[in-house]
Design a protein around this motif. Structure first.
Motif, PDB file in Angstrom:
ATOM      1  N   ARG A   7       0.831  -1.202   0.000  1.00  0.00           N
ATOM      2  CA  ARG A   7       0.000   0.000   0.000  1.00  0.00           C
ATOM      3  C   ARG A   7       0.872   1.261   0.000  1.00  0.00           C
ATOM      4  N   VAL A  10       2.341   1.704  -3.501  1.00  0.00           N
ATOM      5  CA  VAL A  10       1.356   2.169  -4.484  1.00  0.00           C
ATOM      6  C   VAL A  10       1.071   3.660  -4.303  1.00  0.00           C
ATOM      7  N   ARG A  11       0.861   4.101  -3.069  1.00  0.00           N
ATOM      8  CA  ARG A  11       0.544   5.514  -2.863  1.00  0.00           C
ATOM      9  C   ARG A  11       1.747   6.403  -3.174  1.00  0.00           C
ATOM     10  N   GLU A  14       1.884   6.703  -6.926  1.00  0.00           N
ATOM     11  CA  GLU A  14       0.824   7.543  -7.483  1.00  0.00           C
ATOM     12  C   GLU A  14       1.039   9.019  -7.174  1.00  0.00           C
ATOM     13  N   LEU A  65       4.046  -2.115 -10.392  1.00  0.00           N
ATOM     14  CA  LEU A  65       2.936  -1.292  -9.899  1.00  0.00           C
ATOM     15  C   LEU A  65       1.555  -1.860 -10.172  1.00  0.00           C
ATOM     16  N   ARG A  69      -0.964  -2.784  -7.225  1.00  0.00           N
ATOM     17  CA  ARG A  69      -2.244  -2.091  -7.114  1.00  0.00           C
ATOM     18  C   ARG A  69      -3.395  -3.087  -7.051  1.00  0.00           C
ATOM     19  N   ALA A  73      -5.983  -3.354  -4.033  1.00  0.00           N
ATOM     20  CA  ALA A  73      -7.418  -3.199  -4.308  1.00  0.00           C
ATOM     21  C   ALA A  73      -8.189  -4.425  -3.825  1.00  0.00           C
ATOM     22  N   ASP A  92     -11.890   7.420 -11.450  1.00  0.00           N
ATOM     23  CA  ASP A  92     -10.606   7.554 -12.142  1.00  0.00           C
ATOM     24  C   ASP A  92     -10.639   8.729 -13.104  1.00  0.00           C
ATOM     25  N   LEU A 121      -5.491   6.037 -12.617  1.00  0.00           N
ATOM     26  CA  LEU A 121      -4.990   4.697 -12.895  1.00  0.00           C
ATOM     27  C   LEU A 121      -3.665   4.718 -13.662  1.00  0.00           C
ATOM     28  N   ASP A 137     -12.358  -2.233  -9.090  1.00  0.00           N
ATOM     29  CA  ASP A 137     -11.224  -1.476  -8.552  1.00  0.00           C
ATOM     30  C   ASP A 137     -11.553   0.009  -8.463  1.00  0.00           C
TER      31      ASP A 137
END
Length: 329
Positions: A7, A10-11, A14, A65, A69, A73, A92, A121, A137
């Protein structure tokens, strides 16, 4: 594998900032760094490189990634399945400065009680976004699958709104003093749109725009980001680009860039919304009502074939809408 490490990865990917990712996750930046370092040791690869602005994904990080993700999710869906109530509406958008994000922000400002989660995304192929909607998702995605036959089962696509295009130029460009521009005035000028991705909806859009108006659209070179594009425009006497009227761009005062509407006809980039056919998130109802309240573009409007035909495509169309007409286009 530690899901909290996934997590955090991923953050951070992003947002491009460890500190901002830590703030969203409610932990310290050091904790995020340790989680990612442990993940890199487990995978035996580097996932990020540090830059002056934050962090950027390595090639291994880019490959990892989408899978990370998906795991995150899946965990979130599992938790949501047993947690009372509903999670935030997850929508998204192409980017946080895009027209879609601006419209979502306008919706949230008029409905501050709405529980909204705006995500990107970061995929170019709209069919990937449609698959994310099908998998749950995301609850909706502002993307267009131009071949409706390619929509996955259980996903529908509706018109959202039109984004009129403007020419963006520097002060030394020969068109810089114009208040509006008609398409014939643009035919001999270089319009630079770097980073047009194959299989993307905007690749097809620019193909049709170029053909219909005999334009010189140059997609050469990689897209190094908005800052590089804006710097290039500010210094160039002959390079221009196209931007959406709602898209947000910020540049230094000294750049003195000009946004010039294209008219007679207005060039409209049509935005669609992908959403589930059944059991949509309850929060979508308010968003759809907001979209129907957006005014249609007045006057002559050009749209690509996939926005002017209900099927798989049809003839290009220039339509005329009355001033002040309000409906989703």
């Amino acid at each position: 594998m530690d899901t909290e490490a996934l997590r955090s990865f991923v953050r951070a990917a992003e947002l491009g900032q460890l500190q901002q990712a830590a703030g969203e996750l409610g932990v310290t930046q050091q904790a995020v760094s340790k989680r990612i370092a442990a993940l890199e040791r487990e995978l035996e690869v580097r996932l990020f490189t540090r830059t002056a602005r934050g962090v950027e994904l390595t090639l291994d990080g880019q490959a990892f990634l989408p899978h990370a993700r998906g795991v995150v999710a899946g965990v979130e869906r599992a938790v949501t399945a047993v947690r009372p109530g509903f999670r935030a509406l997850r929508v998204d958008v192409l980017g946080l400065r895009s027209a879609q994000a601006v419209v979502l922000h306008d919706y949230w400002r008029s409905h501050p009680e709405a529980d909204l989660d705006v995500v990107t995304l970061r995929v170019n192929d709209p069919r990937v976004a449609a698959a994310a909607v099908a998998a749950g998702d995301v609850d909706a995605s502002f993307r267009t699958v131009t071949d409706r036959a390619a929509l996955p089962p259980g996903v529908r696509m509706i018109p959202a709104f039109d984004s009129p295009l403007e020419l963006l130029v520097g002060p030394g460009h020969p068109l810089a003093a114009a208040r509006t521009l008609t398409p014939p005035r643009l035919r001999k000028h270089r319009i630079w749109v770097p980073g047009i991705a194959p299989r993307s909806e905007w690749a097809e859009f620019y193909d049709q725009l170029t053909t219909d108006f005999d334009l010189r659209i140059d997609a050469a070179g990689p897209h190094f980001g908005d800052e590089v594009l804006l710097d290039t425009l500010a210094d160039s006497p002959d390079v221009a680009t196209l931007v959406g009227a709602r898209d947000r761009y910020v540049w230094p005062v000294g750049h003195d860039l000009r946004r010039i509407p294209v008219v007679h006809p207005t060039w409209a980039y049509p935005l669609s919304l992908l959403l589930p056919e059944t059991n949509p998130h309850p929060g979508l109802r308010g968003l759809l009502t907001h979209l129907t309240s957006l005014p249609a573009l007045p006057g002559e409007v050009w749209r690509p074939s996939w926005a002017t035909s209900p099927g798989l495509g049809g003839p290009r169309a220039v339509t005329t809408a009355p001033e002040g007409a309000e409906r989703v286009r």
